[in-house]
Design an enzyme around this catalytic site. Structure first.
Site, PDB file in Angstrom:
ATOM      1  N   GLN A 120       2.449   2.709  -3.773  1.00  0.00           N
ATOM      2  CA  GLN A 120       3.230   3.916  -3.519  1.00  0.00           C
ATOM      3  C   GLN A 120       2.624   4.743  -2.390  1.00  0.00           C
ATOM      4  O   GLN A 120       3.333   5.257  -1.522  1.00  0.00           O
ATOM      5  CB  GLN A 120       3.318   4.766  -4.798  1.00  0.00           C
ATOM      6  CG  GLN A 120       4.041   4.113  -5.948  1.00  0.00           C
ATOM      7  CD  GLN A 120       5.521   3.906  -5.686  1.00  0.00           C
ATOM      8  OE1 GLN A 120       6.139   4.619  -4.904  1.00  0.00           O
ATOM      9  NE2 GLN A 120       6.098   2.918  -6.342  1.00  0.00           N
ATOM     10  N   ASP A 137      -4.765   0.615  -5.742  1.00  0.00           N
ATOM     11  CA  ASP A 137      -3.355   0.239  -5.715  1.00  0.00           C
ATOM     12  C   ASP A 137      -2.646   1.225  -4.791  1.00  0.00           C
ATOM     13  O   ASP A 137      -2.379   2.363  -5.161  1.00  0.00           O
ATOM     14  CB  ASP A 137      -2.777   0.306  -7.129  1.00  0.00           C
ATOM     15  CG  ASP A 137      -1.280  -0.002  -7.173  1.00  0.00           C
ATOM     16  OD1 ASP A 137      -0.676  -0.198  -6.103  1.00  0.00           O
ATOM     17  OD2 ASP A 137      -0.716  -0.023  -8.284  1.00  0.00           O
ATOM     18  N   CYS A 183       7.521   0.342 -15.571  1.00  0.00           N
ATOM     19  CA  CYS A 183       6.371  -0.582 -15.560  1.00  0.00           C
ATOM     20  C   CYS A 183       5.069   0.162 -15.839  1.00  0.00           C
ATOM     21  O   CYS A 183       4.018  -0.154 -15.259  1.00  0.00           O
ATOM     22  CB  CYS A 183       6.288  -1.336 -14.231  1.00  0.00           C
ATOM     23  SG  CYS A 183       7.673  -2.450 -13.945  1.00  0.00           S
ATOM     24  N   HIS A 212       0.331   1.313 -13.121  1.00  0.00           N
ATOM     25  CA  HIS A 212       1.460   0.374 -13.166  1.00  0.00           C
ATOM     26  C   HIS A 212       0.971  -0.916 -13.819  1.00  0.00           C
ATOM     27  O   HIS A 212      -0.206  -1.272 -13.732  1.00  0.00           O
ATOM     28  CB  HIS A 212       1.921   0.117 -11.728  1.00  0.00           C
ATOM     29  CG  HIS A 212       3.154  -0.691 -11.583  1.00  0.00           C
ATOM     30  ND1 HIS A 212       3.176  -2.063 -11.748  1.00  0.00           N
ATOM     31  CD2 HIS A 212       4.431  -0.337 -11.242  1.00  0.00           C
ATOM     32  CE1 HIS A 212       4.401  -2.505 -11.525  1.00  0.00           C
ATOM     33  NE2 HIS A 212       5.177  -1.493 -11.223  1.00  0.00           N
ATOM     34  N   LYS A 226       8.197  -1.943  -0.539  1.00  0.00           N
ATOM     35  CA  LYS A 226       8.251  -0.491  -0.702  1.00  0.00           C
ATOM     36  C   LYS A 226       8.055   0.220   0.639  1.00  0.00           C
ATOM     37  O   LYS A 226       8.497   1.351   0.813  1.00  0.00           O
ATOM     38  CB  LYS A 226       7.211  -0.032  -1.713  1.00  0.00           C
ATOM     39  CG  LYS A 226       7.413  -0.594  -3.119  1.00  0.00           C
ATOM     40  CD  LYS A 226       6.385  -0.054  -4.069  1.00  0.00           C
ATOM     41  CE  LYS A 226       6.381  -0.805  -5.394  1.00  0.00           C
ATOM     42  NZ  LYS A 226       7.640  -0.671  -6.146  1.00  0.00           N
TER      43      LYS A 226
END
Length: 401
Positions: free
Chosen positions: A200, A197, A359, A120, A223
């Site tokens: 998600q 990261d 993104c 991303h 999220k």
């Protein structure tokens, strides 16, 4: 057995959206919020909002206690144990920039930063710009045909010149879990710092940062069914100690005169200014709610929905999935149909999906695409949502073809 979400009633926006004729299938971008979060925000604002860590009065003391309680809850959610600390930021993007600026002093011209081809923009651009500032080499790990970072290639590309590895746990475009523990192990052998990261990944299942072995783990509240404007950065004690301060202002300073200053260590030293107090307290309420959810049942429900989604897409002529999505989302294109046109017709039928580059322009470009349509699921979705999506998809494709 129909896939009916037992948690749907906990998210009041779903009823409101249904009255508006909307089916929400964009949770990978922003999830809807549980009533527990809404109640916590209302209670905070209705009973005396105050800044944290600075006031002796009761509203300030209560806000500080709730704020720090959330720090503890976030640490438990990630199983940080005593290995590290939680720093609150204004989002995942803010956390990545904190790291890129805070660690900049460790890099010398010619050093290497390793990312992957699926990142991303939030976990690409801060490192890209760091590489430009410090004359570093940005190394990009390739993917397999399934959309997973190629471990064989990684073993040769992560070398003694590697100073930092920054990779996503779960792709927001491909829906593929990445081999984080193996990648972190490769970087650790070379003495490199590691950044994960988890924006998600944190939403699906409970993840143990001690087991992952990473130095830093980042996720965004919005999220994970929490408020927007809040990011969470886990850092190991030894890794946090290497950060230099990058934003300056109230709260993070220990002592200052007009010409010099000393600063607090993590976590407060990296929370300059007024933090997102209400958002952090709201995240705490969301984590309390999620802790009461049967995680195995939620995972089974999401897996069943995801299989329905995959199977339904693959049944339709001309539909091509991107990669081999494993959980919660699927991105796809349709032969001879522009993704923006398809998204427009879905929107007109009340289907809220995401279209474009998500993104992740370099990834989409590498796949030879201008964009894709993404359907993403939350714990509150059910089979009827997918039935409405597929009905709308069929009608849209009939028009476009």
């Amino acid at each position: 057995m129909p896939l009916i979400s037992p948690w749907r009633a906990d998210f009041p926006a779903l009823d409101a959206l249904q009255r508006q004729g909307q089916t929400y299938l964009d949770s990978a971008a922003t999830a809807q919020k549980p009533q527990a979060l809404i109640d916590a925000l209302a209670h905070y604002y209705a009973n005396g909002a105050a800044n944290v860590h600075r006031a002796q009065h009761l509203p300030g003391a209560m806000a500080t206690q709730a704020f720090e309680d959330t720090r503890h809850k976030a640490g438990e959610w990630l199983n940080t144990g005593s290995s590290g600390q939680i720093v609150f930021t204004h989002g995942a993007t803010s956390a990545f920039n904190l790291l890129a600026y805070g660690l900049e002093h460790l890099f010398r011209a010619g050093d290497e930063v390793v990312i992957s081809a699926l990142e991303h923009h939030a976990n690409l651009l801060p490192w890209q710009q760091l590489a430009k500032r410090r004359e570093l080499k940005l190394v990009v790990l390739p993917l397999t045909a399934e959309g997973v970072i190629d471990l064989d290639a990684a073993a040769s590309l992560i070398t003694s010149r590697t100073r930092l590895l920054a990779v996503s746990q779960l792709s927001n475009v491909l829906g593929t879990w990445q081999p984080i523990a193996q990648l972190v192990a490769l970087a650790r052998v070379q003495g490199a710092l590691t950044v994960v990261d988890g924006a998600q990944g944190v939403v699906h299942g409970r993840h143990d940062v001690q087991a992952l072995g990473c130095d830093f783990y980042v996720f965004s509240s919005h999220k994970l069914y929490g408020p927007d404007g809040v990011g969470v950065l886990f850092g190991r004690h030894q890794a946090l100690a290497q950060l230099q301060h990058w934003q300056f202002g109230g709260e993070m300073v220990l002592q200052t005169d007009y010409h010099q200053a000393s600063f607090r260590p993590a976590p407060l030293g990296f929370e300059a200014g007024t933090p997102p107090v209400a958002g952090v307290i709201g995240l705490g309420a969301t984590l309390d709610y999620l802790n009461d959810v049967n995680q195995a049942a939620a995972a089974e429900h999401e897996a069943g929905l995801h299989e329905l989604l995959r199977a339904g897409l693959m049944l339709r002529e001309g539909v091509q999935l991107l990669g081999e999505p494993q959980v919660a989302l699927a991105s796809f294109v349709v032969e001879g149909v522009h993704n923006a046109d398809l998204a427009h017709l879905l929107t007109e039928q009340g289907i809220a999906v995401r279209a474009g580059h998500h993104c992740a322009i370099p990834l989409i470009s590498t796949l030879g695409l201008s964009g894709a349509v993404r359907v993403s699921l939350g714990m509150y979705n059910d089979a009827e949502d997918l039935e409405r999506f597929f009905n709308a998809l069929d009608q849209a494709l009939e028009v476009l073809r």
